[in-house]
Design a protein around this motif. Structure first.
Motif, PDB file in Angstrom:
ATOM      1  N   ILE A   1       0.846  -1.205   0.000  1.00  0.00           N
ATOM      2  CA  ILE A   1       0.000   0.000   0.000  1.00  0.00           C
ATOM      3  C   ILE A   1       0.879   1.251   0.000  1.00  0.00           C
ATOM      4  O   ILE A   1       0.670   2.171  -0.794  1.00  0.00           O
ATOM      5  N   ALA A   2       1.870   1.263   0.888  1.00  0.00           N
ATOM      6  CA  ALA A   2       2.741   2.440   0.991  1.00  0.00           C
ATOM      7  C   ALA A   2       3.435   2.709  -0.347  1.00  0.00           C
ATOM      8  O   ALA A   2       3.453   3.851  -0.829  1.00  0.00           O
ATOM      9  N   GLN A   3       3.969   1.668  -0.967  1.00  0.00           N
ATOM     10  CA  GLN A   3       4.688   1.841  -2.236  1.00  0.00           C
ATOM     11  C   GLN A   3       3.790   2.421  -3.309  1.00  0.00           C
ATOM     12  O   GLN A   3       4.168   3.332  -4.036  1.00  0.00           O
ATOM     13  N   ALA A   4       2.574   1.870  -3.412  1.00  0.00           N
ATOM     14  CA  ALA A   4       1.674   2.304  -4.486  1.00  0.00           C
ATOM     15  C   ALA A   4       1.152   3.715  -4.211  1.00  0.00           C
ATOM     16  O   ALA A   4       1.203   4.592  -5.089  1.00  0.00           O
ATOM     17  N   GLU A   5       0.692   3.939  -2.991  1.00  0.00           N
ATOM     18  CA  GLU A   5       0.059   5.233  -2.701  1.00  0.00           C
ATOM     19  C   GLU A   5       1.081   6.363  -2.648  1.00  0.00           C
ATOM     20  O   GLU A   5       0.826   7.468  -3.122  1.00  0.00           O
ATOM     21  N   ALA A   6       2.249   6.094  -2.088  1.00  0.00           N
ATOM     22  CA  ALA A   6       3.261   7.151  -2.017  1.00  0.00           C
ATOM     23  C   ALA A   6       3.732   7.541  -3.424  1.00  0.00           C
ATOM     24  O   ALA A   6       4.143   8.674  -3.663  1.00  0.00           O
TER      25      ALA A   6
END
Ligand SMILES: Nc1ncnc2c1ncn2[C@@H]1O[C@H](COP(=O)(O)OP(=O)(O)OP(=O)(O)O)[C@@H](O)[C@H]1O
Ligand SMILES: [Zn+2]
Length: 472
Positions: A242-247
């Motif tokens: 999630i962090a990788q995609a959203e950031a």
């Protein structure tokens, strides 16, 4: 994500995009892996049954998954390659096909797309570059790490913030990270590391988490519907995804679903604990359909406890359903055309099944509906003739709900694989036909051939005698 049941609304009406974290292909699958695959296969099948066009993407991890799921240590595939004296890609290929064979026997449908991590290095590098550009990742010593402090959303799925793998981390790796919670997006390859690619940061290989963000976005687009995986992946793997995609600026999965674990003596079945039963060993003594029946008998969010008694119970339960279906099929051709009270009961059980499945895919309740159906079917069959319409409705319920949705009833009754029987019976039939031909009773031999053709069997006369095959 919300830790409660919420109504499912597809992002695009009528379509569902689903991503399931697939296997790391370095050993034969065990029953725990089957629980996950069957759980999401049933979800996919039910959505399809409800009329959605489902695109089901499930990856194959063939690089970057390190021992202990950590940011350092040996690559699981490379380690196995050394043990088996194979190329890493030979290991991946061998266990990929082993996995696919096991899943086929369990009746798990093939993914619509099954991307491999090594086939998407470019996409992973691009996503990492995007993260660096946006200030959410940094390079250190030829590796790249995600900067957790730059992303306040980190931890929103699991509610956890601390990386529990921090403990055993070597000083050198700890020194590279700005924060112990930071995780690797790209790892510098040591000279002995076989799987290596060129990158803007030198020769290395991708971290385990980045492949799923890159490949799900590539094949399902932004803002796709469902992301699934085992509960053990919630943290850190899914949190990292999630962090990788959203950031990087992408909208990501809208619903998160996790299956619970298959346990043995109360402990998670796992390779590292050594308390596992491979599917291949299991299929030697338990029919794959019974294995599947046992798995759908518990809810995907519940723990399934493995025991020999559970298989015995699953076997007799499945047999009961199967026998009722066989009896219906046997009676159908001669059933009278008349209304029958069974029809209404069947409709009630179909409704109960669908209500159960529409309530967070409650398979144990759905299976209970099939047992209730069977009780009514057996009572009707025992009381004499049953009207054809009712029998047809009951048959459709078994085949559409038990068959298409739960993935059961794919072959002969459990323990009764009839390949050998069919082959012997066909020998007898062809012998009889040969006898007619030799005694010039051509009408009889033609009649046999045309009856076989009606059930999809063609007979061909060759110089070595008659051969038969099923029409495909
Ligand atoms: N016992 C289990 N019950 C349900 N799902 C499981 C189980 N074991 C593994 N899985 C699922 O399969 C995925 C891949 O498993 P993995 O290859 O890590 O197997 P493992 O047996 O747990 O191996 P290891 O012990 O080496 O971590 C897991 O992340 C999890 O989602
Ligand atoms: Zn994943």
């Amino acid at each position: 994500m919300q830790r409660r049941k919420v109504e499912f609304v597809a992002g695009t009406p009528g379509k569902v995009g689903m991503y399931l974290c697939g296997p790391t292909v370095y050993s034969d699958a065990h029953l725990g892996h089957a629980k996950k695959e069957v759980a999401f296969d049933v979800i996919r099948r039910y959505l399809t049954h409800r009329g959605y066009a489902v695109r089901y993407v499930s990856n194959i991890t063939d690089v970057g998954h390190l021992q202990g799921d950590a940011d350092e240590g040996e690559d699981k595939i490379a380690r196995r390659a050394a043990l088996e004296q194979l190329e890493p890609m030979e290991v991946a290929e061998k266990y990929y096909w082993s996995f696919m064979d096991d899943m086929a026997r369990l009746g798990v449908l093939r993914p619509s797309i099954q991307p491999r991590a090594t086939g998407h290095i470019t996409e992973q590098i691009e996503l990492i570059e995007e993260l660096i550009r946006k200030g959410h990742a940094y390079e250190a010593g030829g590796s790249v790490y995600f900067d957790v402090r730059s992303w306040p959303g980190y931890g929103k799925l699991s509610g956890r913030k601390l990386d529990d793998q921090e403990e055993g981390t070597r000083e050198a790796v700890r020194g590279e990270k700005r924060d112990p919670r930071d995780f690797a997006l790209w790892k510098k390859a040591e000279p002995a590391h076989i799987m290596r690619w060129n990158s803007p940061w030198g020769v290395g290989f991708p971290g385990w988490h980045i492949e799923c963000s890159a490949m799900s976005l590539k094949y399902l687009g932004e803002d796709f519907d469902i992301h699934g995986g085992g509960l053990d992946l919630e943290f850190p793997h899914h949190e990292a995804e999630i962090a990788q995609a959203e950031a990087a600026g992408h909208a990501f999965a809208r619903y998160w679903m996790h299956n619970n674990m298959l346990t043995i003596g109360g402990e998670k079945m796992s390779k590292s604990k050594g308390n596992f039963t491979t599917l291949k060993d299991l299929f030697e003594r338990v029919d794959p359909q019974v294995v599947r029946f046992l798995l759908v008998g518990s809810h995907y969010r519940s723990i399934t406890e493995f025991s020999e008694e559970a298989f015995t119970a699953a076997h007799s339960g499945y047999r009961r359903l199967h026998d009722a279906l066989s009896e219906i099929e046997r009676r159908l051709p001669n059933a009278p055309q008349r209304p029958d009270p069974l029809a209404e009961k069947v409709a009630g059980h179909v409704l109960a099944f669908e209500e159960a499945m529409s309530d967070d895919f409650n398979t144990p309740r759905a299976v209970a509906a099939l047992f209730n159906l069977t009780t009514d079917v057996n009572a009707a069959l025992a009381s004499g003739e049953v009207g054809r319409g009712a029998l047809e409705a009951a048959r459709a319920a078994y085949l559409e709900l038990g068959g298409e949705v739960l993935g059961l009833f794919r072959s002969a009754a459990p323990g009764q694989d009839d390949t050998a029987l069919v082959s012997t019976l066909m020998d007898v039939v062809l012998e009889a036909r040969q006898h007619y031909r030799l005694s010039k009773q051509y009408a009889q031999s033609d009649a046999l051939r045309s009856k076989l053709s009606q059930v999809g069997v063609t007979v061909e006369d060759t110089k070595d005698g008659a051969r038969w095959k099923r029409e495909s």
